[in-house]
Design an enzyme around this catalytic site. Sequence first.
Site, PDB file in Angstrom:
ATOM      1  CG  ASP A 188      -1.961   1.196   1.177  1.00 51.92           C
ATOM      2  OD1 ASP A 188      -2.772   1.261   0.247  1.00 51.92           O
ATOM      3  OD2 ASP A 188      -1.950   1.740   2.305  1.00 51.92           O
ATOM      4  CD  GLU A 200      -2.585   2.929  -3.090  1.00 53.72           C
ATOM      5  OE1 GLU A 200      -3.597   3.604  -3.367  1.00 53.72           O
ATOM      6  OE2 GLU A 200      -1.816   2.899  -2.277  1.00 53.72           O
TER       7      GLU A 200
END
Length: 510
Positions: free
Chosen positions: A243, A273
Amino acid sequence: MAKEQKPTPENMTMMQAFEWYVPDDHKHWQRLEGQVAQLKAFGVDNIWIPPACKASSPSGNGYDIYDLYDLGEFDQKGSVSTKWGNKEDLLKLINAANDNGVGIYWDAVLNHKAAADHKEKCQAQEVDEEDRTKTISDPYEIDAWLGFDFPGRGNKYSKQKYHWHHFSGTDYNAANNKTAIYKILGDKTKGWADGDEVDSEKGNYDYLMFADLDYDHPEVSEDVIKWGIWLSKQVSLKGIRFDAVKHFSEDFLRKFITALDEEHGEGWFFVGEFWKDSLADMTRYLDRMGKKFSLFDAPLVYNFSQLSKTENADLRSVFDDTLVKTMPVNAVTLVMNHDTQPYQALEAPIEPFFKPLAYALILLRFDGYPCLFYGDVYGIKGEHTFPPSCGGALPNLALARKLYAYGEQADYFDYPTCLGWVRYGTWDRPFGCAVVLSNAGPGQKRMHVGEVHAGEKWTDVLGWGQGEVTIEEDGFGTFTCPGTSLSVWVNKDAEGRDKFGKFDDNIYKS
C-alpha cells in the site's frame, strides 16, 4: 529430429478480493473460502486479500492499521476479529486457496500506524499542507497519539513498542485540539524521508495519514522486516501488494523484498500501489526499484474513465501513456479498485456500458497482468449498492481468457469507435478467439483467424452477438458486435464452451 514443443503456460489472472463496503460482519474470510474453487474454475489464479492485520476498530478496512502482528488473534481495539474475520478463518481460507491452486497476495500497509494506545509529548513543527517542505510554525511541544503498547498481544511475536521517536509525522495535537500536519523533530531533527526516497508531490509526500513511520529509525526497519519474515512463516503466500509505496522509503522497501527473497528464495510477486496519473513518475519508480516489481496501471484506469464519458471517443487512444504499453511486464492492469469505486476518495467513474469493453481490453489481449475487482464480480454493498458489472458476464470474460486468449495477436484498430483483434491460438491451445467491440453503433470487422479454421462455425461466448460466423477458405470471417457492446467469437465446438454462464455471483446468500 524435430524440436520438442513446450506447453503453452495458462494465462494468469488475479482478483482483488474485496470492495470498500463489504459488510463488517467478520465473515468475509468464510465467504471467500466458499468461492475459491469456483474462482479457479473461471480463471482466477491469485487473489489479493484485504489488509488482514488489526485495524483501529472492528469495522476498519485495515488501511487504518494498528498492529501488524495481530491477524485477528488478540482482543484489541474492540474485538478479536478484524472486519474480515479471525485468524482461524483466515488460515482456513488460505489453506482452501492453496488446495485449489489459488495463490494469496497479502495487502501490506507499512506506511503508518493508527489508533495509538496513549499520547506522548514531543517537539514538532507545522508544515504547509500543499508543500510539506515549508514549515509554517516554530518548533513547539505537542501531545500526540504516538504510543503503541499492544496490551492485548503483549510481547508475543514481537517485543517492539512504538513511541514518538519512531514516527516522522502526525496530524493531531491533543494539547490544543488542532488538526494539522506536524513534522516530528527528534535528536536528528531530520524531518521527512529524503526527497529521492518518496514522491515529490506536495514537495515531499512522506506524510499521508495517521502516525507516519520513520524507516530511517533502525528499530522500525528491523521490526517490520522481522514481521515480513514472521508473516511468511505464518501463512502461505505467493506475493504481496504494498500500500501507498510513493509515501515511504524506497530504500527500505528494497531491503524488505531482499530479506524475503533471502528467506524463501525468489519467485514472489510484488506489486505496489503508486497511484498517480503520471507514466513518467511510474517508470522512474520502477527503474529505481530494479524492475523486479510491478505497479497498478493508474493511467489506464483514467483512460477508461475518460473514454467511457466521451461520446464517440476514439478507442484507438486507450493505451496512450499507459504502463501496459510502455512496460507491459511490470503492469498490473485493472478497471476499478477500492479507491476508485463509487463514493471513494479517488473515484474514477466508468460508464456501465464501457465496463465489459474495458475488461475485454485487459483480459483478452497479450500484454499486462489483469486484475478483476470484487465489486465488479459480486456487486457493491453499503449505502449505495451496485449489482455485478458487465451484466454478470465478467466471469465469462475471465473464462475466455483462461481458455482461448493465446498465441499471436493481430489488431484491427482501423476505426475510431470500433476495435477488433484476433488471438491465433497455439499448438496446444489451438482455438483462439476474435474480439469486436464498439462504443457507438453496431460494429463489424472482417478479420483473419487462420486457414486452419476454414469451414468452422464461430459464435459469441457471451451470447450478445447473434448468429454464427462461418470461417472462409482464406481464413477470414466477418465478425460483428451490438452497439455499445462487444462480442467474443470462438469456434462453437471448442473445448470448454459448455462451461460458460455457470458462475454463481451470489456470495452473500445466507
